[in-house]
Write a protein that holds these residues in place. Structure first.
Motif, PDB file in Angstrom:
ATOM      1  N   VAL A  94       5.444  -4.620   0.402  1.00  0.00           N
ATOM      2  CA  VAL A  94       4.734  -4.216   1.530  1.00  0.00           C
ATOM      3  C   VAL A  94       3.292  -4.404   1.789  1.00  0.00           C
ATOM      4  N   LEU A  95       3.116  -5.044   2.694  1.00  0.00           N
ATOM      5  CA  LEU A  95       1.593  -5.553   2.851  1.00  0.00           C
ATOM      6  C   LEU A  95       0.838  -4.801   3.862  1.00  0.00           C
ATOM      7  N   ILE A  96      -0.104  -3.961   3.800  1.00  0.00           N
ATOM      8  CA  ILE A  96      -0.807  -3.267   4.842  1.00  0.00           C
ATOM      9  C   ILE A  96      -1.554  -3.954   5.550  1.00  0.00           C
TER      10      ILE A  96
ATOM     11  N   THR B 153      -3.656   4.240  -0.332  1.00  0.00           N
ATOM     12  CA  THR B 153      -3.423   2.625   0.215  1.00  0.00           C
ATOM     13  C   THR B 153      -4.453   2.405   1.551  1.00  0.00           C
ATOM     14  N   ARG B 154      -4.751   1.278   1.599  1.00  0.00           N
ATOM     15  CA  ARG B 154      -5.567   0.786   2.645  1.00  0.00           C
ATOM     16  C   ARG B 154      -5.223  -0.694   3.047  1.00  0.00           C
ATOM     17  N   GLN B 155      -5.934  -1.253   4.205  1.00  0.00           N
ATOM     18  CA  GLN B 155      -5.551  -2.602   4.610  1.00  0.00           C
ATOM     19  C   GLN B 155      -5.959  -3.448   3.588  1.00  0.00           C
ATOM     20  N   GLY B 156      -4.830  -4.537   3.474  1.00  0.00           N
ATOM     21  CA  GLY B 156      -5.176  -5.610   2.568  1.00  0.00           C
ATOM     22  C   GLY B 156      -4.231  -5.263   1.062  1.00  0.00           C
ATOM     23  N   ASP B 157      -3.877  -3.847   1.001  1.00  0.00           N
ATOM     24  CA  ASP B 157      -3.035  -3.589  -0.170  1.00  0.00           C
ATOM     25  C   ASP B 157      -1.632  -4.168  -0.107  1.00  0.00           C
TER      26      ASP B 157
ATOM     27  N   MET C 150      13.059  -8.877   7.119  1.00  0.00           N
ATOM     28  CA  MET C 150      11.496  -8.973   7.101  1.00  0.00           C
ATOM     29  C   MET C 150      11.224  -7.822   8.501  1.00  0.00           C
ATOM     30  N   CYS C 151      10.465  -6.947   8.112  1.00  0.00           N
ATOM     31  CA  CYS C 151       9.991  -6.189   8.865  1.00  0.00           C
ATOM     32  C   CYS C 151       8.490  -6.213   9.416  1.00  0.00           C
ATOM     33  N   LYS C 152       8.249  -6.161  10.680  1.00  0.00           N
ATOM     34  CA  LYS C 152       6.762  -5.997  11.169  1.00  0.00           C
ATOM     35  C   LYS C 152       6.516  -4.525  11.966  1.00  0.00           C
ATOM     36  N   ALA C 153       6.044  -3.744  11.227  1.00  0.00           N
ATOM     37  CA  ALA C 153       6.023  -2.229  11.702  1.00  0.00           C
ATOM     38  C   ALA C 153       4.580  -2.243  12.475  1.00  0.00           C
ATOM     39  N   GLU C 154       4.532  -1.477  13.585  1.00  0.00           N
ATOM     40  CA  GLU C 154       3.165  -1.439  14.304  1.00  0.00           C
ATOM     41  C   GLU C 154       2.596   0.268  13.931  1.00  0.00           C
ATOM     42  N   VAL C 155       1.614   0.413  14.247  1.00  0.00           N
ATOM     43  CA  VAL C 155       0.858   1.879  13.841  1.00  0.00           C
ATOM     44  C   VAL C 155       1.856   2.971  14.375  1.00  0.00           C
TER      45      VAL C 155
ATOM     46  N   PRO D  80      -2.856  10.945   8.465  1.00  0.00           N
ATOM     47  CA  PRO D  80      -2.243  11.938   9.678  1.00  0.00           C
ATOM     48  C   PRO D  80      -2.736  11.436  10.953  1.00  0.00           C
ATOM     49  N   ASP D  81      -4.170  11.225  10.957  1.00  0.00           N
ATOM     50  CA  ASP D  81      -4.796  10.916  12.403  1.00  0.00           C
ATOM     51  C   ASP D  81      -4.652   9.296  12.681  1.00  0.00           C
ATOM     52  N   GLY D  82      -3.993   8.614  12.118  1.00  0.00           N
ATOM     53  CA  GLY D  82      -4.039   7.321  12.252  1.00  0.00           C
ATOM     54  C   GLY D  82      -2.511   6.519  12.104  1.00  0.00           C
ATOM     55  N   GLY D  83      -2.352   5.775  11.363  1.00  0.00           N
ATOM     56  CA  GLY D  83      -1.067   5.054  11.178  1.00  0.00           C
ATOM     57  C   GLY D  83      -1.460   3.833  10.217  1.00  0.00           C
ATOM     58  N   MET D  84      -0.321   3.173   9.922  1.00  0.00           N
ATOM     59  CA  MET D  84      -0.253   1.854   9.232  1.00  0.00           C
ATOM     60  C   MET D  84       0.333   0.751   9.981  1.00  0.00           C
TER      61      MET D  84
END
Length: 286
Positions: free
Chosen positions: A49-51, A67-71, A25-30, A87-91
């Motif tokens: 993967v859950l965004i 892709t976006r939040q909730g996908d 299990m992985c919990k990746a931050e932005v 590019p200007d953000g993250g997931m």
């Protein structure tokens, strides 16, 4: 007090013929997902993967997804996928890998049928999916056999929930996938370690390089050369994470006979050098 009774309106037929075993299990931050993970695959597992937040683009089995939040993203065993944040953000994402799954009518380690969409909106089930993944993440790092059994029971519950998501989402978002584009993709996947350019690809496939480039971009969102580079860099990332091979040896394995050019291509795609990427992602390889 309100008492609730567990009952089913119809008789449920088991879909899971063999339960899965949790691998990680992985919990990746932005900040972590700002490093793109170029083209790669897992032969022995399903990865989901859950965004949690943010947005990006994912290329999965030749199909381009926004892709976006909730996908929820589903990577069957052996399916190539490429992940990039906006590019200007993250997931911020949860990522769960498991093996041994067998669903009725599907190959081992497939959560959805081959050729079907690989992106699904969790909708009203997002909070439940996120909660189960958070609990799994909190309990995965253990050497206790009893605790591992607990995690595998939770994984079974998660898979049942994901099957609801997959079954309920009738609006999976995917690009058109022309047959020609898929043919070109397969050719590059089979020959990415060789010396390739646009004209040699076109000659091998019996089409003009203008037609090849146009059809391929319509399918994947990338030019053939961009895809070739990401395919090589993705394989290099996998080797950097999972082996002790030197950077020079890895460059040769993925089709670069000039290590300086490999360093330049890697940094352009990922944002850091191969050596820095290995240090960021791997503390110690057993």
């Amino acid at each position: 007090m309100m008492q609730r009774f567990a009952r089913a309106s119809t008789r449920w037929k088991p879909e899971i013929e063999q339960r899965a075993e949790l691998m990680y299990m992985c919990k990746a931050e932005v900040n972590y997902t700002r490093l793109p993970r170029a083209m790669h695959m897992h032969e022995d597992r399903v990865e989901v993967v859950l965004i949690r937040e943010g947005s990006g683009t994912h290329l999965i089995d030749g199909r381009l997804y926004n892709t976006r939040q909730g996908d929820l993203l589903v990577y069957n065993a052996g399916v190539l996928h490429d992940e990039s944040a906006t590019p200007d953000g993250g997931m911020a994402v949860y990522c769960c890998g498991f093996r041994g799954l067998r669903l009725k009518g599907l190959p081992a380690n497939f959560l959805v049928a081959g050729g079907e969409a690989a992106l699904f909106a969790t909708g009203t089930l997002f909070d439940e999916c996120a909660s189960l993944m958070e609990i799994l993440y909190e309990h995965t790092d253990t050497s206790s056999a009893r605790r591992l059994s607990f995690c595998n029971q939770l994984l079974h519950a998660l898979i049942l929930l994901l099957l609801e998501v997959v079954g309920d989402d009738q609006n999976a978002r995917l690009s058109a996938t022309p047959d020609t584009g898929i043919l070109i993709k397969q050719f590059i996947d089979d020959h990415y370690c060789e010396a390739l350019d646009l004209k040699s690809m076109a000659a091998s496939l019996g089409m003009s390089h203008f037609h090849l480039a146009r059809q391929f971009r319509a399918t994947t969102g990338y030019s053939p050369i961009q895809y070739l580079i990401r395919r090589r860099i993705g394989e290099a990332q996998s080797l950097l994470i999972s082996t002790r091979l030197s950077v020079t040896d890895i460059a040769l394995r993925v089709g670069y006979d000039n290590s300086n050019y490999f360093h330049s291509a890697f940094r352009k795609v990922v944002g850091v050098t191969p050596g820095d990427y290995r240090r960021l992602c791997v503390s110690e390889i057993d």
